[in-house]
Design a protein around this motif. Structure first.
Motif, PDB file in Angstrom:
ATOM      1  N   LEU A 342       0.821  -1.205   0.000  1.00 36.48           N
ATOM      2  CA  LEU A 342       0.000   0.000   0.000  1.00 36.48           C
ATOM      3  C   LEU A 342       0.859   1.260   0.000  1.00 36.48           C
ATOM      4  N   ALA A 343       1.907   1.278   0.796  1.00 39.33           N
ATOM      5  CA  ALA A 343       2.755   2.474   0.870  1.00 39.33           C
ATOM      6  C   ALA A 343       3.445   2.720  -0.466  1.00 39.33           C
ATOM      7  N   PRO A 365       4.872   1.163   6.185  1.00 40.94           N
ATOM      8  CA  PRO A 365       5.508   0.185   5.305  1.00 40.94           C
ATOM      9  C   PRO A 365       5.118  -1.244   5.685  1.00 40.94           C
ATOM     10  N   GLY A 366       5.097  -2.100   4.675  1.00 36.89           N
ATOM     11  CA  GLY A 366       4.846  -3.514   4.921  1.00 36.89           C
ATOM     12  C   GLY A 366       3.387  -3.916   4.910  1.00 36.89           C
ATOM     13  N   PRO A 394      -0.191  22.617   4.869  1.00 31.67           N
ATOM     14  CA  PRO A 394       0.312  21.381   4.288  1.00 31.67           C
ATOM     15  C   PRO A 394      -0.805  20.361   4.064  1.00 31.67           C
ATOM     16  N   VAL A 395      -0.679  19.568   2.987  1.00 31.10           N
ATOM     17  CA  VAL A 395      -1.584  18.452   2.725  1.00 31.10           C
ATOM     18  C   VAL A 395      -0.907  17.189   3.240  1.00 31.10           C
ATOM     19  N   THR A 396      -1.640  16.442   4.061  1.00 33.13           N
ATOM     20  CA  THR A 396      -1.080  15.265   4.724  1.00 33.13           C
ATOM     21  C   THR A 396      -1.823  14.020   4.281  1.00 33.13           C
ATOM     22  N   LEU A 397      -1.062  12.965   3.952  1.00 30.56           N
ATOM     23  CA  LEU A 397      -1.654  11.676   3.587  1.00 30.56           C
ATOM     24  C   LEU A 397      -1.171  10.645   4.599  1.00 30.56           C
ATOM     25  N   THR A 398      -2.130   9.972   5.268  1.00 28.32           N
ATOM     26  CA  THR A 398      -1.811   9.045   6.349  1.00 28.32           C
ATOM     27  C   THR A 398      -2.380   7.675   6.046  1.00 28.32           C
ATOM     28  N   LEU A 399      -1.548   6.628   6.188  1.00 29.34           N
ATOM     29  CA  LEU A 399      -2.001   5.244   6.081  1.00 29.34           C
ATOM     30  C   LEU A 399      -2.154   4.682   7.485  1.00 29.34           C
ATOM     31  N   ALA A 400      -3.242   3.958   7.720  1.00 31.36           N
ATOM     32  CA  ALA A 400      -3.471   3.399   9.056  1.00 31.36           C
ATOM     33  C   ALA A 400      -4.340   2.158   8.947  1.00 31.36           C
TER      34      ALA A 400
END
Length: 488
Positions: A342-343, A365-366, A394-400
């Motif tokens: 995904l990352a 990651p992973g 700022p524009v922030t993109l977060t994976l969770a």
């Protein structure tokens, strides 16, 4: 002449068997039950009155006998004088009365075999502590008794330590009130049974059409517009059923027409988009050539060439978006699931569009997941592009991942003015642009709608909201489909 007569007969029949008549019958039954309740209350009041008369009579007689006997009685007393004192009081209270006298530690009774436990500790304490006449109704071995107690004083002086209790039977009063109760109960039971039968019949008659109407309404809510209600009789409920059926007919026709119009509109969009692709390809090729040679042209001609090239590219994107929406509408859109980090996929999307330096990412990651990479790319590109065009840095993109580990989230947030309340409700609508609140978009107005359809195709969704500190946040949630080798 015959027709008005038939109408009058029909109207009379309608009034006779109508809902109003059934409601009147129901109210009559309620009145009957109220009368029975009133009778029961009257019985209770009469029983109370009988017992109170007995209590008042016993208390008055007991008080007089105690005063008369106390006039000839001296303290301190021995057992013999105390027994005579108790017997003298009992002689004036009736054959079934028992008098118990208690002086200090000495207790005697007018009847040596009498059950003294009928004088409860609570009554003894009430007589001693309150220093006045008290009474209590008690039951012993299924028989009711009235127990009256009083302290004895001489010439208004302080209590002498002599307490007298009279025990009389309430059996006659109990039998008298029981007879009244039996008579009332014997009369109530048949009336209640008849009222119950009539109430059930009336409720069944009234509620059956209502239940059928409710079931038909629920079927309509579930999408079955062919459901109808059977019309019975000529009363108000029958009129309601007929009105419901007419409304259902009109609704079914309207919905069928709307569906046909919607299908025609979707076919039109798909056909137009398909037909535009061939001439648009030629226009794009020509526009590209003109754009490449623009520097060799006069300034006005070069500007026109670049404008034609830009608008042609924009038209090409619009046609592509329309084709994509037509595939969603027709159910032709399919997922091509592949194992994906995904990352890495998100990083590739930003890198391809030269957005890496403009977006702050918080990757995980992973995280490997089965997704359609092309459709994921479309979703992320739309959400990030929307934040950059309409928000602020700022524009922030977060994976969770969620705590259960069943869902993945990609959150895109900006620090712009946020979404107005009226925009939040329509942000995923097709061709919607919040022109009054944001800078005018160069897109087609289909970006967020296409992103949402792609998310739904994955079994997920996209939610839009405003951050507490300012700015808008779009959250993509998709189920975590793990690759087979990882799942095993």
């Amino acid at each position: 002449m015959a027709r008005p007569g038939k109408r009058r007969v029909r109207g009379a029949l309608r009034r006779l068997v109508g809902l109003r008549t059934r409601l009147v019958v129901a109210f009559v039954l309620i009145a009957l039950i109220s009368a029975v309740t009133a009778t029961a209350l009257a019985y209770r009041e009469s029983r109370t009155a009988v017992l109170e008369r007995k209590q008042d009579a016993v208390r008055a007689a007991f008080k007089n006998r105690v005063e008369q006997a106390a006039a000839d009685f001296d303290v301190p007393a021995d057992e013999l004088s105390l027994t005579r004192f108790a017997t003298g009081i009992a002689d004036g209270l009736g054959d079934d009365a028992v008098v118990v006298a208690r002086y200090r530690s000495l207790t005697v009774s007018s009847d040596a075999s009498a059950d003294r436990s009928r004088i409860t500790p609570a009554l003894r304490a009430a007589v001693r502590d309150r220093n006045r006449m008290s009474f209590q109704r008690v039951d012993r071995h299924g028989r009711p008794y009235l127990v009256v107690g009083t302290p004895v004083t001489f010439d208004g002086a302080a209590p002498s330590g002599l307490d007298v209790f009279a025990i009389t039977s309430l059996r006659a009063e109990s039998e008298a009130t029981a007879g009244v109760l039996d008579a009332v109960r014997d009369g109530i039971v048949p009336v209640v049974l008849l009222a119950a039968v009539l109430a059930l019949l009336s409720a069944g008659t009234v509620l059956r059409p209502v239940r059928e109407l409710g079931r038909a309404t629920r079927r309509h809510a579930a999408g079955d517009l062919t459901s109808r209600v059977r019309v019975r009789g000529r009363d108000e409920l029958a009129d309601l059923a007929r009105d419901f059926n007419k409304t259902a007919d009109a609704l079914e026709a309207s919905v069928a027409e709307l569906r046909e119009q919607d299908a025609r509109a979707k076919r039109f969009v798909a056909d137009v988009s398909h037909e535009l692709r061939t001439p648009l390809a030629a226009m794009t090729m020509v526009a590209t050539v003109l754009d490449e040679d623009a520097e060799a042209l006069p300034p006005d001609t070069a500007h026109a060439a670049r404008t034609v090239s830009a608008e042609t590219a924009r038209l090409s994107r619009l046609v592509d978006d329309l084709m994509e929406m037509s595939r969603f509408d027709s159910g032709a859109a399919r997922l091509n699931l592949t194992p994906t980090d995904l990352a890495e996929a998100v990083s590739a999307t930003l890198s391809l569009r030269a957005l890496t330096d403009r977006v702050h990412t918080e990757p995980r990651p992973g995280i490997r997941v089965m997704v359609d990479r092309r459709r994921l790319d479309v979703i992320v590109a739309n959400l990030v592009g929307n934040a950059l065009r309409h928000g602020a840095a700022p524009v922030t993109l977060t994976l969770a991942t969620d705590p259960s580990g069943d869902w993945l989230t990609i959150e895109v947030a900006d620090r712009g003015p946020g979404l107005p309340p009226e925009t939040l409700a329509h942000v995923f609508d097709r061709f919607y642009k919040a022109d009054s609140a944001r800078t005018r978009s160069e897109g087609s107005g289909l970006g967020t709608a296409i992103a949402l359809e792609n998310a739904r195709l994955h079994g997920g969704t996209i939610e839009a909201a405003n951050r507490a500190g300012g700015g808008a946040v779009f959250t993509l949630r998709v189920p975590w489909r793990r690759p087979r080798e990882e799942a095993s």
